[in-house]
Every structure is written in structure tokens, then in C-alpha cells.
Design an enzyme around this catalytic site. Structure first.
Site, PDB file in Angstrom:
ATOM      1  N   SER A 140       0.832  -1.159  -0.008  1.00 57.12           N
ATOM      2  CA  SER A 140       0.047  -0.085   0.007  1.00 57.12           C
ATOM      3  C   SER A 140       0.830   1.263  -0.122  1.00 57.12           C
ATOM      4  CB  SER A 140      -0.715   0.127   1.206  1.00 57.12           C
ATOM      5  OG  SER A 140      -1.616   1.414   1.515  1.00 57.12           O
ATOM      6  N   TYR A 143      -2.081  -1.028  10.373  1.00 55.48           N
ATOM      7  CA  TYR A 143      -2.090  -1.437   8.979  1.00 55.48           C
ATOM      8  C   TYR A 143      -1.163  -1.003   8.087  1.00 55.48           C
ATOM      9  CZ  TYR A 143      -3.808  -1.119   4.162  1.00 55.48           C
ATOM     10  OH  TYR A 143      -3.807  -1.207   2.781  1.00 55.48           O
TER      11      TYR A 143
END
Length: 245
Positions: free
Chosen positions: A139, A152
Site C-alpha cells: 500500500s 495497517y
């Protein structure tokens, strides 16, 4: 397209979003795709849409035996495994001060252990045949600090560092295993569904709706990486909206 036709590609998180879009794009260029996710009905529908070049197994990346079964299915159906696209992930974001420990552990189980389980399942095949390609969805959050989404971001930093270290090991060991880390920005997928309702979630959803990209842009990036000649390693690809800071 060069270097795509008849390649056998395992895709986790294939029931929607980036995984489903990638399966369709690769199959359209002649690849054979083996689909993994927990939602069997979604997999059945996608495999039926793709046709004879698709196989699927309702499976959970947190279980090593499931990933081994997925690899075995690929070999049984198509005779080999060429590429792993470890794409499954969740993002139930929150501030650390909220102490949502169950969410933390779920992200570690899926975003980290899920990638490792999938790699552990395919590596014996790749090592034996002295070739292969491992692609992992990180990401943009795996390239910087993200307040309000620390765990995350940490899981996505992990896969970035792990895969780059593995790439170096592959070079040292002469195993000819290529690696690619994908860094998506705002992509319109179901990832935001894992965030609990909040004002922050509403703001993020509005941003994604306004500038977010369709999953096909990531599918095209995966296609590009796989299609390169065997002596070309596309190690890192960041794809985000031009209006994302």
C-alpha cells in the site's frame, strides 16, 4: 501479450476488487488463474465468467494448509505454478489509543501471515523449477507513516521489507524468482468496508469516491510486471490517483 499466455497465476483475495479485476485481465491475455478467497459464491461467479482458464478454492490465507491445497489445485488442474499474487488484505483502521487489539491481530494474521503462508506454499515449486514470480499487494501506507492507521501501515511496511529482502536472497541463491511489490493508493475496493463507522471513515469514503481509481489500474500493473522478459524484475510499482497527496 509477451510472457503471459499459459502462465498459471495464484490470486488470493480474488473474490472482489483488485483480485477479481486482476483475474479477469490476466485471463483475457491468456493466463490461467487459480482463485482464492473465503466467499465461495463470489469465486464461483468469477470463475464461471472467466471460463475454462479459471479454477477456484474457497480458502483462508491465515491457514497454511489452505494455501498448500490451493497450490495443489493449480498443479492438478493446470500442471504447474508460475506466479503468486498475494493480494488478500484488510484495513480496520483506528488510532492506537483506541486499543482495538482484535483488529490489530486480524491485520497481522491476514496482511502478514497470509502473505507468508501463500509464499510458503508455492516456494517448494518455485525452488524446484528454478523460476517463479511473487507479487504482493502492499500500500502507499507501506511507504510512509500514517497516523490513525498505524498497525495497517506497519503490516504493509513489513511485506515491503520482507519481499525486498527475499529478492536479494533469490539473487544470491540463483533461484530466478522475481518479486514485485505493488503500492496502491486510493482504489475503489471493499477495503474500506473493514473500517468501523466513524467521522474519519466517512471522510475517507468521500475522498475515495471523489478521486479513487478503479481496480483495473492495479490489474494492469500486475499484467505489466508479469509480462516482462524473465530477466527483468519490476520490483516496485506505486499506483495512485494524480490528485492523491
Amino acid at each position: 501479450m509477451q510472457n503471459i499466455e499459459n502462465k498459471v497465476v495464484l490470486i488470493t483475495g480474488a473474490s472482489s476488487g483488485i483480485g477479481a479485476a486482476t483475474a479477469k485481465v490476466l485471463a483475457a491475455h491468456g493466463a490461467k488463474v487459480v482463485l482464492s478467497a473465503r466467499r465461495k459464491d463470489r469465486l464461483q461467479q468469477l470463475a464461471a465468467e472467466i471460463g475454462e482458464n479459471a479454477a477456484y478454492l474457497a480458502s483462508d490465507v491465515t491457514r497454511l494448509d489452505d494455501m498448500k491445497a490451493l497450490t495443489a489445485l493449480a498443479k492438478e488442474r493446470f500442471g504447474k505454478v508460475d506466479v503468486l499474487f498475494a493480494n488478500a488484505g484488510i484495513m480496520p483502521g483506528s488510532s492506537m489509543s483506541e486499543r482495538k487489539v482484535n483488529d490489530w491481530m486480524a491485520m497481522i494474521d491476514i496482511n502478514i501471515k497470509g502473505v507468508l503462508n501463500a509464499m510458503a506454499a508455492v516456494l517448494p515449486e518455485f525452488l524446484a523449477q528454478k523460476r517463479g514470480h511473487i507479487i504482493v499487494t502492499s500500500s502507499i501506507a507501506g511507504t510512509k507513516s500514517v497516523p490513525g492507521n498505524a498497525v495497517y501501515a506497519g503490516t504493509k511496511h513489513f511485506v515491503r521489507a520482507m519481499l525486498d529482502s527475499f529478492r536479494t536472497e533469490s539473487v544470491m541463491e540463483n533461484t530466478n524468482i522475481r518479486t514485485t511489490t505493488i503500492y496502491p493508493g486510493a482504489i475503489k475496493t471493499e477495503l474500506l468496508d473493514t473500517i468501523a463507522p466513524s467521522e474519519t471513515k466517512s471522510q475517507v469514503e468521500a475522498f475515495y469516491q471523489r478521486v479513487g481509481l478503479e481496480p483495473d489500474v492495479i490489474a494492469d500493473a500486475v499484467l505489466y510486471a508479469i509480462a516482462q522478459p524473465d530477466n527483468v524484475d519490476v520490483s516496485d510499482l506505486a499506483i495512485r490517483p494524480s490528485r492523491e497527496g
